[in-house]
Scaffold this motif. Structure first.
Motif, PDB file in Angstrom:
ATOM      1  N   GLU A 343       0.808  -1.213   0.000  1.00 57.45           N
ATOM      2  CA  GLU A 343       0.000   0.000   0.000  1.00 57.45           C
ATOM      3  C   GLU A 343       0.851   1.277   0.000  1.00 57.45           C
ATOM      4  OE1 GLU A 343      -3.351   2.371  -0.165  1.00 57.45           O
ATOM      5  OE2 GLU A 343      -3.116   0.226  -0.496  1.00 57.45           O
ATOM      6  N   HIS A 344       1.698   1.461   1.014  1.00 61.45           N
ATOM      7  CA  HIS A 344       2.527   2.659   1.102  1.00 61.45           C
ATOM      8  C   HIS A 344       4.012   2.334   1.157  1.00 61.45           C
ATOM      9  CE1 HIS A 344      -1.258   4.662   2.239  1.00 61.45           C
ATOM     10  NE2 HIS A 344      -0.667   5.767   1.822  1.00 61.45           N
ATOM     11  N   ALA A 345       4.355   1.087   0.880  1.00 59.66           N
ATOM     12  CA  ALA A 345       5.747   0.677   1.010  1.00 59.66           C
ATOM     13  C   ALA A 345       6.159  -0.180  -0.183  1.00 59.66           C
ATOM     14  CB  ALA A 345       5.951  -0.089   2.312  1.00 59.66           C
ATOM     15  N   VAL A 346       7.463  -0.275  -0.359  1.00 57.37           N
ATOM     16  CA  VAL A 346       8.024  -1.095  -1.435  1.00 57.37           C
ATOM     17  C   VAL A 346       9.227  -1.840  -0.858  1.00 57.37           C
ATOM     18  CG1 VAL A 346       9.073  -1.128  -3.724  1.00 57.37           C
ATOM     19  CG2 VAL A 346       7.321   0.571  -3.183  1.00 57.37           C
ATOM     20  N   ALA A 347       9.253  -3.181  -1.046  1.00 56.96           N
ATOM     21  CA  ALA A 347      10.412  -3.985  -0.657  1.00 56.96           C
ATOM     22  C   ALA A 347      11.264  -4.228  -1.899  1.00 56.96           C
ATOM     23  CB  ALA A 347       9.971  -5.307  -0.042  1.00 56.96           C
ATOM     24  N   VAL A 348      12.563  -3.955  -1.781  1.00 55.49           N
ATOM     25  CA  VAL A 348      13.472  -4.076  -2.918  1.00 55.49           C
ATOM     26  C   VAL A 348      14.680  -4.915  -2.498  1.00 55.49           C
ATOM     27  CG1 VAL A 348      14.858  -2.838  -4.640  1.00 55.49           C
ATOM     28  CG2 VAL A 348      12.808  -1.761  -3.680  1.00 55.49           C
ATOM     29  N   THR A 349      15.073  -5.863  -3.333  1.00 55.64           N
ATOM     30  CA  THR A 349      16.303  -6.623  -3.132  1.00 55.64           C
ATOM     31  C   THR A 349      17.230  -6.351  -4.304  1.00 55.64           C
ATOM     32  OG1 THR A 349      15.193  -8.361  -1.887  1.00 55.64           O
ATOM     33  CG2 THR A 349      17.332  -8.908  -2.826  1.00 55.64           C
ATOM     34  N   VAL A 350      18.495  -6.030  -3.994  1.00 56.16           N
ATOM     35  CA  VAL A 350      19.463  -5.615  -5.011  1.00 56.16           C
ATOM     36  C   VAL A 350      20.731  -6.452  -4.863  1.00 56.16           C
ATOM     37  CG1 VAL A 350      20.916  -3.689  -5.787  1.00 56.16           C
ATOM     38  CG2 VAL A 350      18.556  -3.266  -5.055  1.00 56.16           C
ATOM     39  N   VAL A 431      30.049 -10.609  -4.456  1.00 57.17           N
ATOM     40  CA  VAL A 431      28.724 -10.135  -4.867  1.00 57.17           C
ATOM     41  C   VAL A 431      27.939  -9.813  -3.603  1.00 57.17           C
ATOM     42  CG1 VAL A 431      26.576 -10.696  -6.042  1.00 57.17           C
ATOM     43  CG2 VAL A 431      28.749 -11.476  -6.996  1.00 57.17           C
ATOM     44  N   HIS A 432      27.460  -8.579  -3.511  1.00 51.95           N
ATOM     45  CA  HIS A 432      26.734  -8.118  -2.329  1.00 51.95           C
ATOM     46  C   HIS A 432      25.235  -8.084  -2.638  1.00 51.95           C
ATOM     47  CE1 HIS A 432      30.714  -6.731  -1.114  1.00 51.95           C
ATOM     48  NE2 HIS A 432      30.788  -6.110  -2.287  1.00 51.95           N
ATOM     49  N   ARG A 433      24.427  -8.466  -1.641  1.00 56.88           N
ATOM     50  CA  ARG A 433      22.967  -8.409  -1.780  1.00 56.88           C
ATOM     51  C   ARG A 433      22.377  -7.678  -0.582  1.00 56.88           C
ATOM     52  NH1 ARG A 433      24.299 -13.225  -4.145  1.00 56.88           N
ATOM     53  NH2 ARG A 433      23.463 -13.496  -6.271  1.00 56.88           N
ATOM     54  N   ALA A 434      21.453  -6.778  -0.867  1.00 61.98           N
ATOM     55  CA  ALA A 434      20.811  -5.994   0.194  1.00 61.98           C
ATOM     56  C   ALA A 434      19.317  -5.921  -0.053  1.00 61.98           C
ATOM     57  CB  ALA A 434      21.409  -4.585   0.255  1.00 61.98           C
ATOM     58  N   THR A 435      18.563  -5.927   1.034  1.00 61.51           N
ATOM     59  CA  THR A 435      17.110  -5.802   0.968  1.00 61.51           C
ATOM     60  C   THR A 435      16.669  -4.660   1.866  1.00 61.51           C
ATOM     61  OG1 THR A 435      16.793  -8.166   0.521  1.00 61.51           O
ATOM     62  CG2 THR A 435      14.902  -6.959   1.386  1.00 61.51           C
ATOM     63  N   THR A 436      15.764  -3.852   1.370  1.00 67.46           N
ATOM     64  CA  THR A 436      15.195  -2.770   2.169  1.00 67.46           C
ATOM     65  C   THR A 436      13.702  -2.690   1.925  1.00 67.46           C
ATOM     66  OG1 THR A 436      15.380  -0.421   2.736  1.00 67.46           O
ATOM     67  CG2 THR A 436      15.480  -0.966   0.400  1.00 67.46           C
ATOM     68  N   THR A 437      12.989  -2.169   2.900  1.00 63.32           N
ATOM     69  CA  THR A 437      11.573  -1.839   2.739  1.00 63.32           C
ATOM     70  C   THR A 437      11.432  -0.336   2.919  1.00 63.32           C
ATOM     71  OG1 THR A 437      10.820  -4.002   3.545  1.00 63.32           O
ATOM     72  CG2 THR A 437       9.230  -2.184   3.582  1.00 63.32           C
ATOM     73  N   ILE A 438      10.993   0.338   1.872  1.00 61.75           N
ATOM     74  CA  ILE A 438      10.851   1.794   1.891  1.00 61.75           C
ATOM     75  C   ILE A 438       9.409   2.132   2.236  1.00 61.75           C
ATOM     76  CG2 ILE A 438      11.280   3.920   0.629  1.00 61.75           C
ATOM     77  CD1 ILE A 438      12.814   2.197  -1.437  1.00 61.75           C
ATOM     78  N   ASP A 439       9.194   2.713   3.406  1.00 59.76           N
ATOM     79  CA  ASP A 439       7.862   3.141   3.831  1.00 59.76           C
ATOM     80  C   ASP A 439       7.739   4.639   3.561  1.00 59.76           C
ATOM     81  OD1 ASP A 439       5.509   3.884   5.112  1.00 59.76           O
ATOM     82  OD2 ASP A 439       5.805   2.464   6.755  1.00 59.76           O
ATOM     83  N   PHE A 440       6.925   5.004   2.605  1.00 58.77           N
ATOM     84  CA  PHE A 440       6.844   6.403   2.180  1.00 58.77           C
ATOM     85  C   PHE A 440       6.011   7.261   3.134  1.00 58.77           C
ATOM     86  CE2 PHE A 440       8.494   4.432  -1.565  1.00 58.77           C
ATOM     87  CZ  PHE A 440       9.298   5.412  -2.121  1.00 58.77           C
ATOM     88  N   ARG A 441       5.502   6.666   4.207  1.00 61.16           N
ATOM     89  CA  ARG A 441       4.878   7.484   5.246  1.00 61.16           C
ATOM     90  C   ARG A 441       5.914   8.028   6.225  1.00 61.16           C
ATOM     91  NH1 ARG A 441       0.708   2.788   6.721  1.00 61.16           N
ATOM     92  NH2 ARG A 441       2.728   1.749   6.488  1.00 61.16           N
ATOM     93  N   SER A 442       7.081   7.377   6.289  1.00 60.45           N
ATOM     94  CA  SER A 442       8.086   7.792   7.273  1.00 60.45           C
ATOM     95  C   SER A 442       9.419   8.207   6.646  1.00 60.45           C
ATOM     96  CB  SER A 442       8.348   6.652   8.264  1.00 60.45           C
ATOM     97  OG  SER A 442       8.779   5.478   7.594  1.00 60.45           O
ATOM     98  N   LEU A 443       9.649   7.875   5.368  1.00 62.73           N
ATOM     99  CA  LEU A 443      10.895   8.263   4.708  1.00 62.73           C
ATOM    100  C   LEU A 443      11.109   9.767   4.825  1.00 62.73           C
ATOM    101  CD1 LEU A 443      13.275   7.471   2.759  1.00 62.73           C
ATOM    102  CD2 LEU A 443      11.720   8.060   0.880  1.00 62.73           C
ATOM    103  N   ASN A 444      12.336  10.171   5.190  1.00 64.90           N
ATOM    104  CA  ASN A 444      12.690  11.589   5.300  1.00 64.90           C
ATOM    105  C   ASN A 444      11.735  12.335   6.226  1.00 64.90           C
ATOM    106  OD1 ASN A 444      14.363  13.799   4.623  1.00 64.90           O
ATOM    107  ND2 ASN A 444      12.915  14.505   3.074  1.00 64.90           N
TER     108      ASN A 444
END
Length: 504
Positions: A343-350, A431-444
């Motif tokens: 809904e307001h967040a995105v999980a990204v793995t890089v 090779v590095h792997r990272a996962t984050t969840t960006i919650d746009f209600r609280s970012l910045n």
């Protein structure tokens, strides 16, 4: 005691032939959340020969909290800043450059921080526009930062808030007398040692540090090596006068070895400079390495910089050029392994890695050590020992707002995979792997209106390289649900359209 009715902050700005480039700073000052009665701007015109003086006089005539002082040309920002200190009336002084600008709440937040924590110095988060800014320093707020417990030494420009009585008490002034490169360094290092409390405000981007597109900043010209490194020695003298030989002094000295010396003899920066100038720089670096630095200074560098310092100390300029040609191809490469919006967040793995010329940066095993593989012979394995850096290697994911340049470290979980059969003697890579969840209600802090780009930032073995990801998140209002633009799909559609056209 603070003078009754004195402004909270005086912004001191040296100006010389600024022309229209000063307008962005002026506009940002007029938008400050502090009222006109709570701060002042003191512009010191350093004998401009264009219309800068007239521009500033017109500005002061219509805004009571803006003052202009005119002095004979000194040719460098030091004298105007010192004049500004003497004429400032504020409890605190902030030194700004005429082509930079402030965020709208910058002065209010900096002053509130200074008063809350009774700080002599407050460093506000900076965004760079064609200029580097200290990244690690701004990873978090620090309300009792010292040269021992924080990377303050990474921030030596004067774009900070200083208690004016503190400057007067300790006689802190910028060195005058001609063009004195690194005039900030001795001033700021002295301030760090004298400060009773220094704060770092990292949860709001206060100051935007810019490189003018026409490269006409007064400090933009190619430096003269002998006088430049004389200024480096002056800053080292300040450190030596305030520390004993040992780990702290070595760590502080290391900042100049890294930033002002080895980084000038690396990669594209070295290759693009005139060869005779590089020879002079290499000679000055060799002298300081031999005359001033204990063995622990270079030993604490990552292996790539250790190799550069070693070659410079040996006077091996041809090998420095060979290494620079190889390093010029080093870049971060990344890909998106997983993308899951809610809904307001995105999980990204890089996944990401460092490569040079299309080949991964490699390491070989030597007595249970990871040794960096470089295209230069006759460098001891001890100098190239990357074991600690490999263990501390990390992949950060950083959100950057396109409109303002604000950068936010995202919380990540990450792991590093060693690729290659080390037991069989193969050169391995990481090779590095990272996962984050960006919650746009609280970012910045919920201030998310605008377009956000995501970057993979790889740190390993002496490199920190950014690799942009093909994702843009667009928020139409603060805290709103983001609209995702996946540039991979755009590129695939474009590639398909080109393919169809070619086939026709």
């Amino acid at each position: 005691m603070v003078e009754a009715g004195a402004p909270k902050v005086s912004v001191v700005v040296p100006a010389y032939n600024s022309g229209r480039h000063i307008e962005k700073l002026v506009s940002s000052l007029l938008r400050q959340s502090l009222t006109a009665g709570e701060f002042e701007a003191v512009f010191v015109d350093d004998g401009s020969t264009d219309d800068t003086a007239e521009r500033l006089d017109r500005l002061a005539a219509t805004h009571e909290h803006i003052r202009v002082l005119h002095i004979e040309n000194s040719g460098w920002p030091s004298r105007p800043r010192n004049v500004g200190i003497e004429h400032a009336r504020g409890e605190y002084v902030f030194f700004a450059d005429d082509d930079d600008w402030f965020a709208d709440q910058a002065l209010e937040r900096l002053h509130d921080c200074a008063k809350t924590y009774d700080a002599d110095v407050v460093i506000g988060k900076m965004a760079g526009h064609g200029r580097g800014v200290p990244r690690e320093l701004f990873r978090k707020n620090r309300f009792d930062a010292t040269l021992s417990n924080a990377p303050l030494i990474d921030s030596l420009t004067c774009h900070k808030l200083f208690r004016r009585s503190f400057l007067l008490e300790h006689g802190l002034r910028f060195p005058e007398g001609g063009k004195r490169r690194l005039e900030d360094h001795s001033f700021v290092v002295r301030a760090y040692f004298k400060s009773r409390r220094t704060c770092v405000l990292s949860d709001y981007t206060c100051y935007h540090h810019a490189q003018r597109g026409d490269s006409r900043n007064v400090t933009a010209a190619l430096m003269e090596p002998s006088s430049y490194f004389a200024s480096v020695r002056d800053a080292l003298d300040v450190v030596d006068a305030n520390t004993e030989p040992g780990p702290l002094r070595d760590r502080l000295h290391r900042r100049w070895l890294r930033n002002e010396m080895t980084n000038r003899l690396r990669g594209k920066r070295m290759l693009e400079a005139p060869e005779d100038w590089v020879e002079q720089v290499a000679l000055e670096v060799q002298k300081i390495i031999q005359d001033r630095f204990a063995p622990g200074v270079a030993a604490g560098l990552p292996p790539l910089q250790r190799a550069v310092a070693y070659l410079a100390g040996q006077g091996r300029v041809a090998d420095l050029r060979r290494l620079a040609r190889w390093e010029a191809g080093v870049a971060g490469h990344s890909r998106i392994d997983d993308l899951r919006p809610s809904e307001h967040a995105v999980a990204v793995t890089v996944a990401a890695e460092l490569r040079s010329g299309g080949q991964p940066i490699g390491f070989r095993s030597d007595d249970e050590r990871d040794v960096l593989v470089l295209p230069v012979d006759e460098i001891d394995a001890e100098i190239l020992d990357a074991t600690q850096q490999v263990r501390k290697a990390r992949l950060d994911l950083v959100a950057r707002r396109r409109e303002t340049g604000d950068e936010i470290f995202l919380p990540v979980t990450f792991e590093t995979e060693r690729v290659g059969d080390q037991a069989a003697g193969e050169i391995i890579h990481l090779v590095h792997r990272a996962t984050t969840t960006i919650d746009f209600r609280s970012l910045n802090g919920g201030r998310t209106r605008g377009s956000w780009l995501i970057k993979a930032r790889i740190t390993n073995a002496g490199w920190t390289e950014d690799s942009p990801l093909p994702l843009i998140f667009v928020c139409r209002a603060d805290g709103a649900r983001p609209r995702i633009r996946d540039e991979r799909k755009v590129w695939n559609r474009l590639r398909s359209a080109v393919g169809r056209r070619v086939r026709r």
